[in-house]
Design a protein around this motif. Structure first.
Motif, PDB file in Angstrom:
ATOM      1  N   HIS A  25       6.449   3.877 -51.982  1.00 30.55           N
ATOM      2  CA  HIS A  25       7.370   3.452 -53.252  1.00 30.55           C
ATOM      3  C   HIS A  25       8.210   4.201 -54.054  1.00 30.55           C
ATOM      4  N   CYS A  63       8.733  -0.364 -49.329  1.00 30.42           N
ATOM      5  CA  CYS A  63       9.712  -0.287 -50.767  1.00 30.42           C
ATOM      6  C   CYS A  63      10.329   0.934 -50.913  1.00 30.42           C
ATOM      7  N   CYS A  88       0.579   0.029 -50.611  1.00 28.80           N
ATOM      8  CA  CYS A  88       0.771  -0.677 -49.368  1.00 28.80           C
ATOM      9  C   CYS A  88       0.770   0.295 -48.262  1.00 28.80           C
ATOM     10  N   GLY A 148       8.491 -10.225 -52.178  1.00 33.33           N
ATOM     11  CA  GLY A 148       6.999 -10.145 -51.421  1.00 33.33           C
ATOM     12  C   GLY A 148       6.932  -9.847 -50.144  1.00 33.33           C
ATOM     13  N   CYS A 149       5.525  -9.747 -49.864  1.00 29.08           N
ATOM     14  CA  CYS A 149       5.142  -8.800 -48.569  1.00 29.08           C
ATOM     15  C   CYS A 149       5.270  -9.739 -47.346  1.00 29.08           C
ATOM     16  N   CYS A 173       9.682  -6.497 -49.123  1.00 28.97           N
ATOM     17  CA  CYS A 173       9.619  -6.716 -47.394  1.00 28.97           C
ATOM     18  C   CYS A 173      10.321  -7.882 -47.033  1.00 28.97           C
ATOM     19  N   CYS A 192      10.390  -3.811 -55.043  1.00 25.88           N
ATOM     20  CA  CYS A 192       9.722  -4.684 -55.617  1.00 25.88           C
ATOM     21  C   CYS A 192       9.676  -4.430 -57.091  1.00 25.88           C
ATOM     22  N   SER A 221      -0.270  -8.713 -52.079  1.00 20.47           N
ATOM     23  CA  SER A 221      -0.775  -7.689 -52.895  1.00 20.47           C
ATOM     24  C   SER A 221      -1.011  -8.110 -54.454  1.00 20.47           C
ATOM     25  N   LYS A 236       0.198  -6.608 -56.957  1.00 16.15           N
ATOM     26  CA  LYS A 236       1.521  -6.560 -57.469  1.00 16.15           C
ATOM     27  C   LYS A 236       2.333  -7.866 -57.498  1.00 16.15           C
TER      28      LYS A 236
HETATM   29 NI1  CUV Z   1       6.748  -3.131 -53.138  1.00 19.99          NI
HETATM   30  S1  CUV Z   1       4.134  -5.246 -52.396  1.00 19.99           S
HETATM   31  S2  CUV Z   1       4.178  -5.170 -48.846  1.00 19.99           S
HETATM   32  S3  CUV Z   1       6.275  -2.789 -50.238  1.00 19.99           S
HETATM   33  S4  CUV Z   1       6.805  -6.208 -50.920  1.00 19.99           S
HETATM   34 FE1  CUV Z   1       6.177  -5.005 -49.171  1.00 19.99          FE
HETATM   35 FE2  CUV Z   1       7.265  -3.814 -51.702  1.00 19.99          FE
HETATM   36 FE3  CUV Z   1       4.738  -6.254 -50.847  1.00 19.99          FE
HETATM   37 FE4  CUV Z   1       4.143  -3.754 -50.834  1.00 19.99          FE
END
Ligand code: CUV
Ligand code: SF4
Length: 630
Positions: free
Chosen positions: A259, A295, A333, A450-451, A481, A522, A557, A559
């Motif tokens: 990140h 990210c 991540c 998001g992921c 992502c 993110c 996550s 996050k």
């Molecule tokens: Ni910070 S939080 S998997 S990389 S978007 Fe990708 Fe994005 Fe989720 Fe992590």
């Protein structure tokens, strides 16, 4: 139609399967297999009804045992778990932001880090009431670094960034008692509240969840985004490519993952050095290719056009190509699986941060003070590893798409000026976008973020939702992502305008943009908060009245939960494809999906059926239009 062709999820899956065959040859494990071992998941965990915050437990709530040993009911347990989940995410984003503020303090005219966007630094300094007249820019950078760092632990007051929000939004926060104070304080406060024998009242727990989320989006993440722009440049539209085919078999392949751009920027800088390229040639390669995952990839794609090898659930794939000399990671991540996996190949798995230390990795500690020399060591290690490749294991799927990325708020405002059909001067505001929306040429906007998550067919939800949205004249801004899913599929190619409804297609042509705009990583969801704030001010509406929603269909996550909380708290309805472990409590579910509306004029919708999810978003956007009479 031209010759634009999307890459389908089926094609991507076929490529993954081919890579898993390589993995099978060397006895590699992969998430696809581990998912099977972990299924079915623990039901108590899924519903959020298990508590293990004190050693009288763990306690799990069932119809026969409706209270924990301390007497806490299911709503208290689910609510505490939710707040802890949020605190984890807010701490993580904000600590990343802190690193950037710290790096700003190391900026020097002849150092590794420079101030690449002095105008932005001055703009922020003025916002913060700091004297800028006649100042040396590095002197100013160092003062701003100190001030930004003190945002994390200041004794009094609320986040300096809140003033960017419309007054109405600031009033809502104030009246709901959720204005974030010092960034670290909100995380500490959350962990205090969730300690055994503190808060178990759902309303209090959810209020702090919003407040802690806001300390991320309107605090730590905003510090991360804004000062990254100051240091590394504010993104502007730039061409790049996405998917595993960006790796080049003849070159030394270095993949950056994580990140923090402080590391990846330096790696890119060093890999561009003619000396390093000559060294790579000496070692038998044709050159050096840097590509990215997750990210940090978004960060360097937005600023340098560095190609994106893949997103979260493709991180193992880059190693499975057999052509990855080094996967260099900083924080967040990162699969611990990369350690053992890299041992099946020649790949060096290089960890660099005291925050993310993993077994089976080579640890080369990176810090702002030693950035250049460490980056050189890392790039050299990768180059020297080229000769260790096993040629019969090399297979890079021939799959990539063109993408135009780099849509910061500044870039969006500048680019969309192109769609004003009046002959008057360019506005320098979001008014052209407001006009497009009120006239109905664009129906609204969705922030896709998001992921990936194996619970959802990877990338499928992101891509299918975006296709349907743009076909319905809804413009998409994407980050994380989700943005990479779009880029891999081809939705960030300007030619993807052909997939849009007539209105959005026209806007794409006039402004020369793709229908899905890459707004960054993110932490850059803070950019989206600034954008909606500007839209609200320029239109004279409240944020919650705008035909705009947020969506994280495949999130995984902590996050992401923190993000969800600040997006909702900013007045934007948010749609999730995965439940945040709250289904065990009717009261917490009710608060999140409806009750919080009374405080912040927005709430969550959780919908696991992807088709229904997109229809609900379109419905919400149309409802908002109807309410405005547009
Ligand atoms: Ni910070 S939080 S998997 S990389 S978007 Fe990708 Fe994005 Fe989720 Fe992590
Ligand atoms: Fe059980 Fe209460 Fe301890 Fe949680 S805090 S583990 S519910 S006794």
């Amino acid at each position: 139609m031209g010759n634009f062709k999307m890459t389908t999820v089926e094609e991507m899956e076929a490529a993954t399967n081919r890579l898993l065959e390589t993995g099978a040859k060397v006895g590699a494990d992969a998430w696809q297999f581990r998912v099977k071992n972990q299924t079915p998941h623990c039901k108590f965990g899924e519903q959020g009804v298990c508590c293990r915050i004190c050693s009288m437990g763990p306690c799990r709530i069932t119809p026969k045992a409706p209270r924990g040993i301390c007497g806490c009911d299911v709503h208290g347990i689910v609510g505490r778990n939710y707040l802890k989940f949020t605190a984890g995410g807010a701490a993580t984003h904000s600590d990343h932001g802190r690193e950037i503020c710290n790096t700003l303090g190391h900026a020097a005219p002849d150092g590794a880090y420079k101030v690449k966007d002095p105008a932005k630094l001055i703009r922020i300094a003025k916002e913060w009431g700091v004297e800028t007249e006649g100042r040396d820019i590095y002197d100013l950078a160092h003062e701003m670094s100190e001030l930004a760092l003190s945002e994390y632990g200041k004794n009094h007051g609320v986040s300096r960034w809140l003033k960017r929000a419309p007054q109405h939004t600031q009033d809502l926060w104030h009246n709901a008692g959720i204005e974030p104070r010092a960034i670290d304080r909100e995380v500490s406060c959350a962990l205090h509240m969730t300690h055994m024998g503190c808060s178990s009242k759902p309303e209090a727990l959810i209020r702090q969840s919003l407040r802690n989320g806001l300390s991320d989006g309107w605090g730590g993440s905003m510090c991360g985004t804004e000062f990254s722009d100051v240091l590394f440049g504010t993104p502007k539209p730039i061409d790049t490519e996405a998917n595993l085919g960006v790796m080049v078999a003849e070159n030394v392949n270095i993949v950056v993952h994580g990140h923090d751009p402080s590391l990846s920027e330096m790696i890119c800088e060093v890999a561009d050095d003619p000396e390093m390229i000559a060294y790579a040639k000496e070692m038998g390669a044709k050159g050096i290719t840097i590509s990215g995952v997750c990210c940090t990839s978004n960060e360097v794609a937005m600023r340098r056009g560095i190609p994106m090898a893949g997103n979260f659930l493709q991180q193992e794939n880059v190693v499975l190509t057999g052509a990855c000399e080094a996967i260099v990671v900083d924080v967040q991540c990162i699969f611990p699986a990369l350690g053992p996996l890299s041992k099946c190949f020649h790949t060096k798995f290089i960890t660099t941060s005291p925050i993310a230390q993993m077994p089976d990795s080579d640890y080369i500690e990176f810090s702002a003070g030693t950035a250049l020399e460490k980056a050189k060591e890392i790039v050299k290690t990768a180059i020297e590893n080229f000769k260790n490749r096993k040629p019969d294991l090399v297979y890079i799927p021939d799959m990539k798409q063109k993408a135009t990325v780099g849509y910061s708020v500044e870039a969006i405002v500048k680019t969309l000026d192109g769609v004003t059909n009046s002959q008057v001067d360019k506005t320098g505001t979001t008014k052209p976008l407001v006009d497009c929306i009120t006239s109905g040429v664009i129906r609204g906007a969705v922030a896709m973020v998001g992921c990936n998550n194996p619970k959802i067919r990877p990338d499928y939800a992101h891509i299918e939702l975006m296709k349907k949205l743009i076909a319905n004249d809804i413009i998409v801004v994407a980050s994380g992502c989700s943005a990479q899913a779009a880029a891999k599929a081809g939705l960030m190619d300007k030619a993807a305008k052909d997939l849009c409804g007539a209105g959005l297609k026209r806007v794409c042509e006039l402004a020369d943009i793709p229908p899905v705009l890459h707004m960054g990583s993110c932490v850059d969801i803070s950019r989206m908060m600034v954008l909606v704030s500007e839209l609200a001010k320029d239109s004279g509406l409240n944020i919650s009245q705008l035909p705009v929603v947020g969506c994280a269909p495949e999130w995984m996550s902590e996050k992401a939960v923190s993000i969800g909380n600040y997006v909702v708290a900013t007045g934007i309805d948010t749609f999730l494809g995965v439940d945040p472990y709250v289904s065990g409590s009717t009261e917490i579910t009710e608060l999140l999906t409806s009750g919080v509306k009374d405080w912040v004029e927005a709430s969550y919708t959780v919908e696991k059926d992807i088709d229904k999810l997109v229809d609900k978003m379109i419905e919400r956007i149309e409802e908002k239009r109807t309410a405005l009479g547009i």
